[in-house]
Structure formats: structure tokens, C-alpha cells
Scaffold this active site. Structure first.
Site, mmCIF file in Angstrom:
data_model
loop_
_atom_site.group_PDB
_atom_site.id
_atom_site.type_symbol
_atom_site.label_atom_id
_atom_site.label_comp_id
_atom_site.label_asym_id
_atom_site.label_seq_id
_atom_site.Cartn_x
_atom_site.Cartn_y
_atom_site.Cartn_z
ATOM 1 N N SER A 36 16.803 70.551 46.588
ATOM 2 C CA SER A 36 17.704 69.293 47.319
ATOM 3 C C SER A 36 19.155 69.943 47.345
ATOM 4 C CB SER A 36 17.806 68.297 46.211
ATOM 5 O OG SER A 36 18.767 67.300 46.408
ATOM 6 N N TYR A 84 18.842 64.688 37.524
ATOM 7 C CA TYR A 84 18.628 65.153 38.957
ATOM 8 C C TYR A 84 19.544 66.523 39.344
ATOM 9 C CZ TYR A 84 16.877 64.492 43.584
ATOM 10 O OH TYR A 84 16.213 64.782 44.941
HETATM 11 P P1 NAD Z 1 9.134 59.479 47.529
HETATM 12 O O1 NAD Z 1 9.328 58.516 46.143
HETATM 13 O O2 NAD Z 1 8.586 58.887 48.712
HETATM 14 O O3 NAD Z 1 8.183 60.673 46.900
HETATM 15 C C1 NAD Z 1 8.000 61.078 45.610
HETATM 16 C C2 NAD Z 1 6.638 61.333 45.241
HETATM 17 O O4 NAD Z 1 6.520 61.933 44.097
HETATM 18 C C3 NAD Z 1 5.496 60.186 45.471
HETATM 19 O O5 NAD Z 1 4.406 60.613 46.197
HETATM 20 C C4 NAD Z 1 5.427 59.777 44.031
HETATM 21 O O6 NAD Z 1 4.154 59.120 43.879
HETATM 22 C C5 NAD Z 1 5.347 61.223 43.297
HETATM 23 N N1 NAD Z 1 5.609 61.079 42.042
HETATM 24 C C6 NAD Z 1 6.536 60.418 41.253
HETATM 25 N N2 NAD Z 1 6.156 60.717 39.985
HETATM 26 C C7 NAD Z 1 5.171 61.428 39.721
HETATM 27 C C8 NAD Z 1 4.274 61.910 38.723
HETATM 28 N N3 NAD Z 1 4.851 61.644 37.487
HETATM 29 N N4 NAD Z 1 3.150 62.557 38.819
HETATM 30 C C9 NAD Z 1 2.790 62.981 40.139
HETATM 31 N N5 NAD Z 1 3.739 62.379 41.271
HETATM 32 C C10 NAD Z 1 4.705 61.621 41.002
HETATM 33 O O7 NAD Z 1 10.457 60.303 47.576
HETATM 34 P P2 NAD Z 1 10.770 61.413 48.666
HETATM 35 O O8 NAD Z 1 12.084 61.296 48.928
HETATM 36 O O9 NAD Z 1 9.596 61.908 49.529
HETATM 37 O O10 NAD Z 1 11.106 62.713 47.586
HETATM 38 C C11 NAD Z 1 10.298 63.888 47.505
HETATM 39 C C12 NAD Z 1 10.901 65.126 46.914
HETATM 40 O O11 NAD Z 1 12.002 65.408 47.716
HETATM 41 C C13 NAD Z 1 11.483 64.777 45.614
HETATM 42 O O12 NAD Z 1 11.164 65.953 44.895
HETATM 43 C C14 NAD Z 1 12.972 64.566 45.891
HETATM 44 O O13 NAD Z 1 13.872 64.972 44.768
HETATM 45 C C15 NAD Z 1 13.132 65.514 47.068
HETATM 46 N N6 NAD Z 1 14.341 65.147 48.057
HETATM 47 C C16 NAD Z 1 14.404 64.060 48.675
HETATM 48 C C17 NAD Z 1 15.350 63.733 49.431
HETATM 49 C C18 NAD Z 1 15.645 62.555 50.028
HETATM 50 O O14 NAD Z 1 16.704 62.173 50.518
HETATM 51 N N7 NAD Z 1 14.463 61.572 50.178
HETATM 52 C C19 NAD Z 1 16.606 64.588 49.418
HETATM 53 C C20 NAD Z 1 16.631 65.638 48.697
HETATM 54 C C21 NAD Z 1 15.265 66.156 47.893
#
Ligand code: NAD
Length: 261
Positions: A143, A156
Site C-alpha cells: 500500500s 495497517y
Molecule cells: P476487499 O475487502 O475487497 O478485499 C480483501 C480480501 O481479503 C477479500 O477477498 C477478503 O475476503 C479477504 N480476506 C479478509 N480476511 C481474510 C482472511 N482472514 N483470510 C483470507 N482472506 C481474507 O479489499 P481490497 O481493497 O480489495 O483490498 C485488497 C488488498 O489491497 C488489501 O491487502 C489492502 O490492504 C490492499 N490495498 C487496498 C487499497 C484500496 O484502496 N482498496 C489500497 C492499498 C492497498
């Protein structure tokens, strides 16, 4: 570019960025293993749809990324099912926002386990399989918070900085092999997770949707635009391409200029 014959395991891939990366890799012909901690009909249906739409193979493997043994089992089961593992995407992640003094200990532990330790476990399980196959790509979804901090996100930010450190170590330990490890560092991406925060923020500040997005959510993203799931998928695919053979141990920011500030 084709990933036909390659097998990809993507943690936390039944929604958002993980699912987007799975779609992109499947679209390039890779066989994919989807994952989350749930075991619903719709999770398995997602894998069936991906396989059907992209003319490839896909499975859904239920495994809780907060538990080390299950992280390792996800990798092992994927490799056993497809007979190999070439691409590991460590994407599973959760968030909790609170000041350090009030931060619930169980939330701290869960975030460190899911957002950081899971990648240690999956990488440990994947490396021997990649070495056997003679090729490997590890793509860690860190991130902008892996490179910079914000208040109230202690767990985080710590986990994501740790993820960047783990990326560098994995890259050095595999530097002389045809295996690379890199981290993608997105700024804000409009996933269901972020979308869900918009109505509450509109109410809290008495702002309309456009103002909330521009003034609150994208306050630190100079482009004032979200990165897209498709863009993150494209960068993951690039890291799996021959052009990226010598890119290892580094971070790719997809943050509209956030970390240039
Ligand atoms: P999201 O909530 O759509 O996806 C998160 C995923 O992780 C989901 O599929 C969820 O089921 C899974 N998950 C959660 N807990 C779990 C567990 N205990 N075991 C297995 N799977 C688990 O959110 P997203 O925005 O797609 O985030 C995905 C990644 O991208 C994360 O690591 C997040 O930190 C990172 N990220 C997101 C953003 C953003 O703005 N959306 C920015 C930077 C980084």
C-alpha cells in the site's frame, strides 16, 4: 503476453483487488486458485465463472489467512491440485482505524496476521515449489501505507511497512534464481471496501458524494482519481512478464502521486 501453463494462487481473492488480479491473470491464460476464509456456494461459483469466461481452470480454496497453517495449506493444496505453482499474489488484507491507546489488541493481532504474517507463511510454502518448477513470481499487495504513514492506522501501516521489508528479503534470498518478489503499493482504489465508507462519510461531513471523494478520501492522492482494480491487475501481469525479469525487491507505487508529496 501469455501466462498459459502457469498457475497462480491469490490470497483474499473473492472480491476487490484480489479478484481483479485473478481476472487479469486468468484472462492471460493462467490457471488460478481463489481464496478467502468463507466457504459459500458463491465463492466456488466465482471460480467456475472465471474458468468458463476465460477458458482456463480455476478453483476456490477456503483458508483463513490469519492462521499460519492454513496459509501454508492454501499454497500446498493449489500446487497439489494443478501440479505446480508459478505465481503467488499476497493480497488478503483488513483495516481498522483507531488511535494507538484505544486500538483493540485483537484487531492489532488480526491485522498483523492477515496483512503481514500470511505472506511469510505462503512465501515459505511457495518457494520450494517455485524452485522445483524453475520459475516464480511473488507479488505482494502492500500500500502507499507501506511507504508512508497516516494517524490512526498503526497496525495497517506497520503490517504494510513489514510487507515491503519481507519483499526485499525474499528478493535477496532468490536473487540468483529465476524468481522475483515485488510489492505493489496502491493509493486508494475504488473497491467495495472503500465504496462502503462513502455513505457514512457523506453523512458525517454533510457533503455530497463527489466532495467526499475529492476532499476526504482522495485528500492525499494528488491526481484526485482512484487507481482502478484493472490497473493493479495490469501491473501484477507486468511483473509476471519477461520485461520484469530483472525487477526484484522493489515497490511499484500506483498512487496518483501520493508518495511524491
Ligand atoms: P476487499 O475487502 O475487497 O478485499 C480483501 C480480501 O481479503 C477479500 O477477498 C477478503 O475476503 C479477504 N480476506 C479478509 N480476511 C481474510 C482472511 N482472514 N483470510 C483470507 N482472506 C481474507 O479489499 P481490497 O481493497 O480489495 O483490498 C485488497 C488488498 O489491497 C488489501 O491487502 C489492502 O490492504 C490492499 N490495498 C487496498 C487499497 C484500496 O484502496 N482498496 C489500497 C492499498 C492497498
Amino acid at each position: 503476453m501469455s501466462l498459459a501453463g502457469k498457475v497462480a494462487a491469490i490470497t483474499g481473492s473473492n472480491s476487490g483487488i484480489g479478484l481483479g488480479i485473478a481476472e487479469t491473470l486468468a484472462g492471460l491464460g493462467a490457471k488460478v486458485a481463489l481464496n478467502s476464509f468463507t466457504d459459500r456456494e458463491e465463492d466456488h461459483a466465482l471460480a467456475e465463472r472465471l474458468a468458463r469466461e476465460h477458458g482456463t481452470e480455476a478453483i476456490y480454496v477456503q483458508a483463513d489467512m490469519s492462521k499460519g497453517e492454513e496459509c501454508r495449506a492454501f499454497v500446498t493444496r493449489t500446487a497439489e491440485h494443478f501440479g505446480r505453482l508459478d505465481i503467488l499474489v499476497n493480497n488478503a488484507g483488513i483495516q481498522h482505524v483507531a488511535g494507538i491507546e484505544e486500538f483493540p489488541v485483537e484487531k492489532w493481532d488480526a491485522i498483523i496476521a492477515i496483512n503481514l504474517s500470511s505472506a511469510f507463511h505462503t512465501t515459505a510454502a511457495a518457494l520450494p515449489v517455485m524452485r522445483k518448477g524453475g520459475w516464480g513470481r511473488i507479488v505482494n499487495i502492500a500500500s502507499a501505507h507501506g511507504l508512508t504513514a497516516s494517524p490512526f492506522k498503526s497496525a495497517y501501516v506497520s503490517a504494510k511497512h513489514g510487507m515491503v521489508g519481507l519483499t526485499k528479503v525474499a528478493a535477496l534470498e532468490t536473487a540468483e534464481e529465476p524468481i522475483t518478489c515485488n510489492a505493489i503499493c496502491p493509493g486508494y482504489v475504488l473497491t467495495p471496501l472503500v465504496e462502503a465508507q462513502i455513505p457514512d462519510t457523506m453523512r458525517k461531513y454533510g457533503m455530497d458524494r463527489e466532495t467526499v471523494i475529492r476532499e476526504v478520501i482522495l485528500e492525499r492522492q494528488p491526481s484526485k482519481q482512484f487507481a482502478t482494480i484493472e490497473q493493479i491487475g495490469g501491473i501484477a501481469a507486468f511483473l509476471c512478464s519477461a520485461a520484469a525479469d530483472q525487477i526484484t525487491g522493489t515497490t511499484l507505487s500506483v498512487d496518483g502521486g501520493w508518495t511524491a508529496l
